[in-house]
Design a protein around this motif. Structure first.
Motif, mmCIF file in Angstrom:
data_model
loop_
_atom_site.group_PDB
_atom_site.id
_atom_site.type_symbol
_atom_site.label_atom_id
_atom_site.label_comp_id
_atom_site.label_asym_id
_atom_site.label_seq_id
_atom_site.Cartn_x
_atom_site.Cartn_y
_atom_site.Cartn_z
ATOM 1 N N ALA A 91 0.830 -1.202 0.000
ATOM 2 C CA ALA A 91 0.000 0.000 0.000
ATOM 3 C C ALA A 91 0.865 1.254 0.000
ATOM 4 O O ALA A 91 1.647 1.485 0.917
ATOM 5 N N ALA A 92 0.724 2.060 -1.049
ATOM 6 C CA ALA A 92 1.456 3.326 -1.133
ATOM 7 C C ALA A 92 0.552 4.503 -0.831
ATOM 8 O O ALA A 92 0.994 5.515 -0.286
ATOM 9 N N THR A 93 -0.733 4.397 -1.202
ATOM 10 C CA THR A 93 -1.735 5.412 -0.888
ATOM 11 C C THR A 93 -3.022 4.696 -0.494
ATOM 12 O O THR A 93 -3.190 3.496 -0.745
ATOM 13 N N ALA A 94 -3.946 5.457 0.105
ATOM 14 C CA ALA A 94 -5.220 4.867 0.533
ATOM 15 C C ALA A 94 -6.290 5.946 0.572
ATOM 16 O O ALA A 94 -5.987 7.148 0.609
ATOM 17 N N TRP A 95 -7.554 5.517 0.576
ATOM 18 C CA TRP A 95 -8.685 6.429 0.682
ATOM 19 C C TRP A 95 -9.926 5.638 1.075
ATOM 20 O O TRP A 95 -9.909 4.404 1.109
ATOM 21 N N SER A 96 -11.023 6.357 1.350
ATOM 22 C CA SER A 96 -12.287 5.724 1.735
ATOM 23 C C SER A 96 -13.440 6.405 1.004
ATOM 24 O O SER A 96 -13.475 7.637 0.914
ATOM 25 N N PRO A 97 -14.422 5.632 0.499
ATOM 26 C CA PRO A 97 -15.616 6.238 -0.090
ATOM 27 C C PRO A 97 -16.681 6.551 0.962
ATOM 28 O O PRO A 97 -17.606 7.307 0.702
ATOM 29 N N ALA A 98 -16.544 5.948 2.150
ATOM 30 C CA ALA A 98 -17.504 6.115 3.240
ATOM 31 C C ALA A 98 -16.935 5.414 4.462
ATOM 32 O O ALA A 98 -15.976 4.626 4.354
ATOM 33 N N PRO A 99 -17.486 5.669 5.649
ATOM 34 C CA PRO A 99 -16.978 4.982 6.845
ATOM 35 C C PRO A 99 -17.034 3.464 6.698
ATOM 36 O O PRO A 99 -18.004 2.901 6.187
ATOM 37 N N GLY A 100 -15.956 2.822 7.106
ATOM 38 C CA GLY A 100 -15.919 1.363 7.132
ATOM 39 C C GLY A 100 -15.441 0.693 5.867
ATOM 40 O O GLY A 100 -15.358 -0.533 5.808
ATOM 41 N N VAL A 101 -15.122 1.453 4.819
ATOM 42 C CA VAL A 101 -14.634 0.891 3.560
ATOM 43 C C VAL A 101 -13.316 1.584 3.211
ATOM 44 O O VAL A 101 -13.227 2.813 3.254
ATOM 45 N N PHE A 102 -12.304 0.786 2.850
ATOM 46 C CA PHE A 102 -10.977 1.340 2.583
ATOM 47 C C PHE A 102 -10.402 0.726 1.308
ATOM 48 O O PHE A 102 -10.614 -0.456 1.027
ATOM 49 N N TYR A 103 -9.668 1.558 0.579
ATOM 50 C CA TYR A 103 -8.948 1.107 -0.601
ATOM 51 C C TYR A 103 -7.466 1.421 -0.423
ATOM 52 O O TYR A 103 -7.109 2.475 0.119
ATOM 53 N N THR A 104 -6.626 0.512 -0.901
ATOM 54 C CA THR A 104 -5.191 0.778 -0.956
ATOM 55 C C THR A 104 -4.716 0.632 -2.392
ATOM 56 O O THR A 104 -5.265 -0.156 -3.165
ATOM 57 N N LYS A 105 -3.690 1.394 -2.741
ATOM 58 C CA LYS A 105 -3.158 1.369 -4.099
ATOM 59 C C LYS A 105 -1.646 1.258 -4.039
ATOM 60 O O LYS A 105 -0.986 1.955 -3.262
ATOM 61 N N THR A 106 -1.114 0.359 -4.862
ATOM 62 C CA THR A 106 0.330 0.200 -4.959
ATOM 63 C C THR A 106 0.902 1.244 -5.913
ATOM 64 O O THR A 106 0.161 1.944 -6.616
ATOM 65 N N THR A 107 2.217 1.326 -5.973
ATOM 66 C CA THR A 107 2.849 2.306 -6.856
ATOM 67 C C THR A 107 2.569 2.023 -8.327
ATOM 68 O O THR A 107 2.610 2.936 -9.152
#
Length: 705
Positions: free
Chosen positions: A201-217
């Motif tokens: 995981a290089a960056t991350a974000w959430s569309p709403a509480p309780g849900v998470f996304y991670t993105k590699t380089t």
């Protein structure tokens, strides 16, 4: 999402994506809406359809650096529609704020140059948008222990009443609130660990509480949700380059059975027909088999009166030392327009007939014409073709051979110099050299682009030249020199000088909403692959193609996958690098090189097949809306369709061989096909469409919506 841009005036591009049903495994698709951002401009979400942009807005002495915009792309408008700009106020240096986002209340939050955390609110002192300004609500000093910890994060974002930070593959959260002259960040300085062990995981974000996304380089996205937090989609997206921000919501609801859409809720189109009955193949043609083409001189004029020799090109030696003179199948002469044709003999030499039988009934041939420029440069025209001779036992042609030759002939090929030293062999490029090539760059792209066009010339050991002139010899351009045929007593011989196994794209499956798909690829090869040509053994162009239908024991495709899956499939194929030498009286005079496909061969310890690039971006509602209406059909619930006639699309960059990118296609039949199966949902129809034709014809590939 903001991605870099090659334009000097537009240094990045803002692109909109739709996160469909984020509380489930979900799906991300491009709305194919974008806006260019000028040098130094940055964008972040203000929640909902609102976007804030930092950068000079307007001109003159009163140019402003922060503006509010609305995303109106969903209703046909601009992705960045200016709402209003904010008054430039003392102490506000928006361009210097490297970390800036908005909270759940739409307030702007940022770290200033001193590391303080600031919260700004929007104000309209005289009640008009012209008076819009950002006023600081509160500031948290940089020395605050919780802020010190938060500032270490590589990604920071807000969702609900929390601020999140990603650091060392771990997401932490802090409770957050802001009021006049007060910011609370806690309860503990170290924050609360939400998830750890987020590999890559290089960056991350959430569309709403309780849900998470991670993105590699390299742009691979994973999705986490639930309590406790768990990985629910390890292949959510690929190739998502650039910085990502989400218009976060306070809560999520299920999409149910609804199909993904952008803009208005879709209505099924009554003009689109259901899929027809399964297609049938036409009987193979009968009569003599003819190969043909056209040769041109370096200046593009017809190569008239040139002798053309057609030889069977598959009878290469199994070792790297033997030199062979491939069997001639006949010769002819080009007409005034450079055209030539040759009827394949009904009775082939025994060794050629054996090669044809071992190649699925297809006969690969090379048509060669050789000339000499006024300054003594040997020029050679080579066109690699496939013929479909009748089997002497049955009097018929095989389906594979018939399919691969349906569009054969008619190529216009320029004569090119043969400049390689006939006495030595050009060494293969090193691994390090190959890593800098066009082929390597294309191969590392995680998504497929069916419109990708390879450069006219590829270097196998560096970047490809943009303006290569093959006729510039020792400082002299021979393009306009007169060309005369070389003596008939001379001939070309062949020596395999190198071999390499490359996993080559042979299939592609698409399955979108409520669907599954697979690739079947069994028993034999069924492919047409580019042949490479090089005058000196380092710069390569494409010179026709060769078709291979030989045995491929143990090969298979992949099983049913979906929904929202689109993958290419690759199998290992061995390629030969061949040195062709022009001999006169047995004396080597000139040489050139070829790369051509040979046979199925599995490297020791490696699989018989492997997934290739992702192709999900070619499916879905936006691509369907932009497709040719004549190519569309729909599948009934639980209905299936297979494309098993004609040829597939030609995959650019299907194989990388010794630093060279080669394209390939597959000939479909009952053992080599793409399948799609609709699920049981009835909220919307399951639409499919072809790349080049509707179901029942030569579709090329099935796309799904």
């Amino acid at each position: 999402m903001v991605t870099p841009n090659g334009s000097p005036s537009l240094t990045s591009t803002l692109r909109r994506y739709v996160d469909w049903d984020p509380q489930s495994a979900g799906h991300l698709f491009s709305a194919e809406k974008s806006a260019g951002l000028a040098y130094g401009h940055r964008v972040f979400s203000g929640g909902g359809t609102r976007l804030f942009k930092i950068g000079q807005i307007g001109g003159g002495w009163d140019a402003r650096t922060l503006g509010s915009f609305r995303d109106q792309s969903e209703t046909g408008g601009s992705l960045l529609s200016l709402e209003y700009t904010y008054e430039a106020r003392a102490g506000q240096n928006w361009n210097a704020y490297t970390r800036i986002w908005s909270d759940a209340d739409g307030r702007v939050v940022n770290f200033d140059e001193a590391g303080n955390l600031n919260v700004y609110v929007e104000q309209f002192p005289d009640g008009t948008t012209a008076s819009a300004r950002m006023s600081r609500l509160a500031q948290l000093p940089a020395t605050n222990p919780a802020l010190v910890e938060l500032s270490k994060s590589t990604s920071i974002w807000s969702t609900g009443n929390k601020i999140y930070g990603l650091l060392n593959e771990t997401i932490r959260s802090w409770d957050y609130s802001a009021a006049l002259n007060s910011i609370t960040l806690g309860p503990s300085a170290a924050g609360t660990v939400v998830a750890t062990g987020l590999t890559g995981a290089a960056t991350a974000w959430s569309p709403a509480p309780g849900v998470f996304y991670t993105k590699t380089t390299d742009g691979a996205v994973k999705k986490y949700a639930g309590s406790p937090l768990a990985l629910i989609n390890d292949d959510f997206a690929v190739g998502l380059k650039g910085s990502v921000f989400a218009a976060a919501a306070s809560c999520l609801s299920s999409a149910g059975d609804e199909k993904p859409y952008f803009g208005q809720i879709p209505v099924d189109d009554p003009s689109v027909p259901s899929v027809p009955p399964a297609s049938t193949t036409s009987p193979p043609p009968s009569g003599p088999e003819v190969v043909s083409g056209r040769f041109l001189l370096p200046d593009g004029s017809p190569a008239a009166g040139m002798n053309v020799v057609v030889e069977a090109s598959d009878l290469l030696p199994a070792d790297n030392e033997s030199v062979v003179n491939l069997p001639d199948l006949g010769s002819t002469t080009t007409d005034a327009d450079g055209n030539w044709s040759l009827t394949i003999p009904e009775s082939l030499p025994p060794e050629v007939q054996t090669a044809v039988s071992n190649n699925g009934g297809a006969l690969n041939v090379t048509a060669t014409t050789t000339g000499r420029s006024e300054s003594g440069v040997t020029l050679v025209g080579t066109d690699n073709l496939t013929a479909a001779p009748e089997d002497p036992g049955t009097g018929t042609r095989t389906r594979f051979a018939t399919t691969v030759t349906e569009e054969e002939g008619g190529n216009s090929v320029k004569l090119l110099p043969a400049l390689a030293d006939p006495e030595t062999v050009v060494p293969d490029p090193t691994t390090e050299e190959q890593q800098t090539t066009y082929a390597a760059q294309l191969d590392t792209q995680p998504t497929d682009d069916p419109n990708q066009v390879a450069p006219r010339w590829q270097s196998d050991r560096g970047t490809s030249p943009e303006d290569h002139n093959p006729y510039l010899i020792n400082g002299t351009d021979i393009t306009s020199e007169q060309v005369t045929p070389r003596a008939d007593t001379c001939y070309w011989d062949s020596q395999v000088v190198s071999r390499q196994i490359s996993y080559t794209v042979v299939g592609e499956s698409h399955a979108y909403w409520d669907a599954a798909g697979n690739v079947e690829y069994k028993s034999t090869l069924s492919n047409t692959i580019d042949v490479g040509y090089s005058a000196k053994g380092s710069l390569w162009s494409v010179s026709g193609s060769a078709s291979i239908g030989s045995s491929a024991a143990g090969v298979s495709g992949f099983s049913w996958r979906g929904p929202y899956v689109a993958k290419q499939w690759k199998v290992p194929i061995e390629y030969n690098k061949i040195k062709k030498t022009w001999r006169c009286g047995g004396v080597p005079v000139d040489s050139y090189y070829e790369i051509r496909p040979s046979k199925f061969k599995v490297p020791a310890g490696q699989p018989v097949g492997a997934y290739g690039k992702d192709a999900r971006q070619l499916d879905g509602p936006v691509r369907y809306a932009n497709s040719n209406p004549k190519y569309r059909s729909w599948l009934a619930p639980y209905g299936t369709w297979a494309v098993e006639v004609g040829k597939s699309v030609k995959w650019s960059g299907a194989a990388v061989v010794l630093g060279v990118s080669l394209g390939a296609s597959t000939s479909y039949d009952s053992s080599h096909k793409q399948n799609i199966r609709a699920g049981g949902k009835t909220a919307r129809k399951h639409y499919i469409w072809g790349y080049s034709a509707p179901p029942g014809a030569h579709m090329g590939v099935i796309y799904s919506n």
